[in-house]
Design a protein around this motif. Structure first.
Motif, PDB file in Angstrom:
ATOM      1  N   GLN A 127       0.792  -1.232   0.000  1.00 58.69           N
ATOM      2  CA  GLN A 127       0.000   0.000   0.000  1.00 58.69           C
ATOM      3  C   GLN A 127       0.824   1.282   0.000  1.00 58.69           C
ATOM      4  O   GLN A 127       0.251   2.369   0.058  1.00 58.69           O
ATOM      5  CB  GLN A 127      -0.937   0.013   1.214  1.00 58.69           C
ATOM      6  CG  GLN A 127      -2.181  -0.837   1.038  1.00 58.69           C
ATOM      7  CD  GLN A 127      -1.963  -2.301   1.350  1.00 58.69           C
ATOM      8  OE1 GLN A 127      -0.843  -2.754   1.530  1.00 58.69           O
ATOM      9  NE2 GLN A 127      -3.045  -3.060   1.414  1.00 58.69           N
ATOM     10  N   HIS A 169       1.942   3.735  -1.800  1.00 54.86           N
ATOM     11  CA  HIS A 169       1.719   4.208  -3.158  1.00 54.86           C
ATOM     12  C   HIS A 169       2.780   5.197  -3.644  1.00 54.86           C
ATOM     13  O   HIS A 169       3.046   5.298  -4.840  1.00 54.86           O
ATOM     14  CB  HIS A 169       0.337   4.867  -3.251  1.00 54.86           C
ATOM     15  CG  HIS A 169      -0.754   4.055  -2.646  1.00 54.86           C
ATOM     16  ND1 HIS A 169      -1.257   2.930  -3.251  1.00 54.86           N
ATOM     17  CD2 HIS A 169      -1.426   4.174  -1.471  1.00 54.86           C
ATOM     18  CE1 HIS A 169      -2.211   2.408  -2.479  1.00 54.86           C
ATOM     19  NE2 HIS A 169      -2.326   3.143  -1.402  1.00 54.86           N
ATOM     20  N   THR A 181      -1.157  -0.523  -8.623  1.00 59.50           N
ATOM     21  CA  THR A 181      -1.175  -0.265  -7.189  1.00 59.50           C
ATOM     22  C   THR A 181      -2.487  -0.711  -6.557  1.00 59.50           C
ATOM     23  O   THR A 181      -3.520  -0.799  -7.233  1.00 59.50           O
ATOM     24  CB  THR A 181      -0.953   1.238  -6.923  1.00 59.50           C
ATOM     25  OG1 THR A 181      -0.739   1.448  -5.532  1.00 59.50           O
ATOM     26  CG2 THR A 181      -2.142   2.073  -7.376  1.00 59.50           C
ATOM     27  N   PHE A 209      -5.828  -0.185  -4.681  1.00 58.52           N
ATOM     28  CA  PHE A 209      -6.746   0.952  -4.623  1.00 58.52           C
ATOM     29  C   PHE A 209      -8.158   0.409  -4.449  1.00 58.52           C
ATOM     30  O   PHE A 209      -8.633  -0.356  -5.283  1.00 58.52           O
ATOM     31  CB  PHE A 209      -6.619   1.774  -5.912  1.00 58.52           C
ATOM     32  CG  PHE A 209      -7.537   2.982  -5.984  1.00 58.52           C
ATOM     33  CD1 PHE A 209      -8.056   3.574  -4.847  1.00 58.52           C
ATOM     34  CD2 PHE A 209      -7.873   3.519  -7.213  1.00 58.52           C
ATOM     35  CE1 PHE A 209      -8.888   4.681  -4.917  1.00 58.52           C
ATOM     36  CE2 PHE A 209      -8.702   4.637  -7.307  1.00 58.52           C
ATOM     37  CZ  PHE A 209      -9.211   5.214  -6.153  1.00 58.52           C
ATOM     38  N   ASP A 217      -9.042   2.108   0.862  1.00 66.65           N
ATOM     39  CA  ASP A 217      -7.710   2.703   0.648  1.00 66.65           C
ATOM     40  C   ASP A 217      -7.701   3.574  -0.606  1.00 66.65           C
ATOM     41  O   ASP A 217      -7.308   3.143  -1.689  1.00 66.65           O
ATOM     42  CB  ASP A 217      -6.653   1.615   0.528  1.00 66.65           C
ATOM     43  CG  ASP A 217      -5.241   2.184   0.508  1.00 66.65           C
ATOM     44  OD1 ASP A 217      -5.092   3.421   0.420  1.00 66.65           O
ATOM     45  OD2 ASP A 217      -4.279   1.401   0.594  1.00 66.65           O
ATOM     46  N   PRO A 218      -8.148   4.834  -0.476  1.00 71.46           N
ATOM     47  CA  PRO A 218      -8.156   5.752  -1.615  1.00 71.46           C
ATOM     48  C   PRO A 218      -6.885   6.593  -1.722  1.00 71.46           C
ATOM     49  O   PRO A 218      -6.843   7.566  -2.468  1.00 71.46           O
ATOM     50  CB  PRO A 218      -9.359   6.651  -1.296  1.00 71.46           C
ATOM     51  CG  PRO A 218      -9.316   6.763   0.200  1.00 71.46           C
ATOM     52  CD  PRO A 218      -8.814   5.426   0.711  1.00 71.46           C
ATOM     53  N   PRO A 259      -4.055   6.409  -3.271  1.00 75.26           N
ATOM     54  CA  PRO A 259      -3.435   6.731  -4.560  1.00 75.26           C
ATOM     55  C   PRO A 259      -3.944   8.046  -5.154  1.00 75.26           C
ATOM     56  O   PRO A 259      -3.250   8.685  -5.938  1.00 75.26           O
ATOM     57  CB  PRO A 259      -3.816   5.542  -5.442  1.00 75.26           C
ATOM     58  CG  PRO A 259      -3.986   4.417  -4.498  1.00 75.26           C
ATOM     59  CD  PRO A 259      -4.590   5.029  -3.265  1.00 75.26           C
ATOM     60  N   ALA A 296      -5.359  -0.086 -11.282  1.00 73.82           N
ATOM     61  CA  ALA A 296      -5.817  -0.293  -9.907  1.00 73.82           C
ATOM     62  C   ALA A 296      -6.054  -1.773  -9.675  1.00 73.82           C
ATOM     63  O   ALA A 296      -6.738  -2.427 -10.457  1.00 73.82           O
ATOM     64  CB  ALA A 296      -7.096   0.497  -9.656  1.00 73.82           C
ATOM     65  N   VAL A 318     -13.819   3.162  -7.568  1.00 75.39           N
ATOM     66  CA  VAL A 318     -12.464   3.117  -8.126  1.00 75.39           C
ATOM     67  C   VAL A 318     -12.421   3.714  -9.529  1.00 75.39           C
ATOM     68  O   VAL A 318     -11.431   4.343  -9.916  1.00 75.39           O
ATOM     69  CB  VAL A 318     -11.937   1.668  -8.118  1.00 75.39           C
ATOM     70  CG1 VAL A 318     -10.631   1.558  -8.901  1.00 75.39           C
ATOM     71  CG2 VAL A 318     -11.722   1.191  -6.688  1.00 75.39           C
ATOM     72  N   VAL A 321      -7.609   6.977 -13.345  1.00 77.85           N
ATOM     73  CA  VAL A 321      -7.473   5.519 -13.230  1.00 77.85           C
ATOM     74  C   VAL A 321      -7.713   4.932 -14.617  1.00 77.85           C
ATOM     75  O   VAL A 321      -8.830   4.976 -15.134  1.00 77.85           O
ATOM     76  CB  VAL A 321      -8.462   4.937 -12.206  1.00 77.85           C
ATOM     77  CG1 VAL A 321      -8.392   3.414 -12.198  1.00 77.85           C
ATOM     78  CG2 VAL A 321      -8.175   5.495 -10.814  1.00 77.85           C
ATOM     79  N   ARG A 353     -14.471   8.766   0.277  1.00 79.33           N
ATOM     80  CA  ARG A 353     -13.022   9.002   0.268  1.00 79.33           C
ATOM     81  C   ARG A 353     -12.535   9.580   1.597  1.00 79.33           C
ATOM     82  O   ARG A 353     -11.458   9.206   2.089  1.00 79.33           O
ATOM     83  CB  ARG A 353     -12.673   9.946  -0.883  1.00 79.33           C
ATOM     84  CG  ARG A 353     -11.194  10.282  -0.980  1.00 79.33           C
ATOM     85  CD  ARG A 353     -10.918  11.208  -2.147  1.00 79.33           C
ATOM     86  NE  ARG A 353      -9.522  11.611  -2.174  1.00 79.33           N
ATOM     87  CZ  ARG A 353      -8.996  12.462  -3.060  1.00 79.33           C
ATOM     88  NH1 ARG A 353      -9.777  12.974  -4.000  1.00 79.33           N
ATOM     89  NH2 ARG A 353      -7.714  12.782  -3.003  1.00 79.33           N
TER      90      ARG A 353
END
Length: 329
Positions: free
Chosen positions: A164, A166, A183, A185, A189-190, A192, A209, A273, A279, A313
């Protein structure tokens, strides 16, 4: 139809939802070979044209190669990863020397094996399965990848972050040497979005992602007594802490957003995501056709309301490294 995004600097477009082929290797339960091949074809038929596999995913590349031989449509974008030679589980939780992970000549050997198993002449994206920024002080690994690119055996060069953290990739992203970063995402876990994604957008580096459903936890399937077979990747992953804590976090999301903003938790996770245009593609294990169809349908839904996205988020993040149990128990 699934929307597509330009893939960084490679002058090609990929589906915003991609087929994560780790499940073809049996790490999420055992399935028949014909069933797995059909799962790949099912996704291709529905417009998924990005497939991510790896040398380290057991039989994944071989089974994917069999599916590609049956596929008669437009060639999908194939991404694979060089298998690290680091002993045991080293290289995931802490840095190891580049000479240990990828000794000279190993990148070529691993790539040649992938080409044979996949049955293709060119792999669209070759990634380091592990990456640590200390390696940037050594030139040979990038030179080997650039030589493979010049020979037409790979089209693009990427890295996959080991966990994690990033921001490990920021300096390499700015160097202009790579085409993509993969990575972790997901809803919990936002991070990034804070630095990595904006840096990649600025430098035309694609963002892949992964773990977008948190190894299935963000589908809501986990129970106190959910069993896992021996060899299942999730057997130790979800026992990082009492399962009741994870389930409580999941239930908070359900109570706040389901069904008002999404029909299921998995749909909410996928739409979250995919919300940010930076992304490029989000990969999910879609070796089970029923779940693949649900994921594809979710990817076709409109964006979440901006205030809902920001609420998730800011107020539902729960950043923790389950790999600490998986690799450092």
């Amino acid at each position: 139809m699934i929307q597509k995004n330009p893939f960084g600097k490679l002058e090609t477009s990929v589906s915003r939802l991609g087929f994560g082929a780790m499940g073809l290797g049996g790490v999420f339960g055992q399935y028949g070979e014909k069933e797995l091949i059909r799962s790949v074809l099912n996704c291709l038929e529905q417009g998924v044209n990005f497939i991510d596999t790896a040398r380290n995913y057991g039989e994944s590349e071989r089974i994917l190669g069999l599916a590609l031989r049956e596929w008669t449509g437009e060639k999908p974008f194939i991404a694979s990863k060089v298998q690290s030679r680091g002993p045991g589980n080293l290289g995931w939780g802490q840095p190891i020397p580049i000479e240990t992970a990828y000794p000279k000549g190993w990148l070529r050997e691993s790539t040649e094996t992938s080409l044979k198993l996949l049955g293709v002449e060119t792999i669209d994206l070759m990634q380091l399965h592990q990456y640590w920024p200390q390696w940037d002080r050594v030139d040979y690994w990038m030179e080997e990848l650039l030589q493979l690119k010049e020979e037409g055996k790979i089209r693009g060069i990427g890295i996959s972050l080991p966990d994690q953290r990033h921001d490990l990739a920021l300096s390499l992203v700015q160097s202009g040497k790579i085409d993509s970063v993969q990575t972790v995402f997901h809803l919990f876990d936002p991070l990034p979005l804070d630095c990595l994604v904006p840096f990649c957008v600025e430098n035309r580096v694609a963002v892949i992602a992964r773990c977008i459903l948190d190894e299935g936890g963000l589908t809501g399937f986990l129970r106190e007594d959910t069993p896992f077979e021996e060899g299942d990747f999730r057997k130790s992953y979800f026992d990082y802490l009492p399962r009741s804590i994870y389930m409580e976090r999941v239930n908070r999301l359900k109570e706040a957003f389901i069904p008002q903003y999404a029909d299921s938790l998995a749909e909410l996770a996928i739409r979250f995501v995919l919300q940010h245009p930076g992304v490029t593609t989000a990969i999910s294990s879609m070796h089970v056709m029923k779940y693949a169809d649900e994921n594809i349908a979710a990817a076709g839904k409109p964006p979440l309301p901006d205030d809902v996205f920001e609420d998730i988020r800011r107020h539902y993040r729960w950043v923790r490294n389950f790999y600490e149990t998986k690799y450092w128990a």
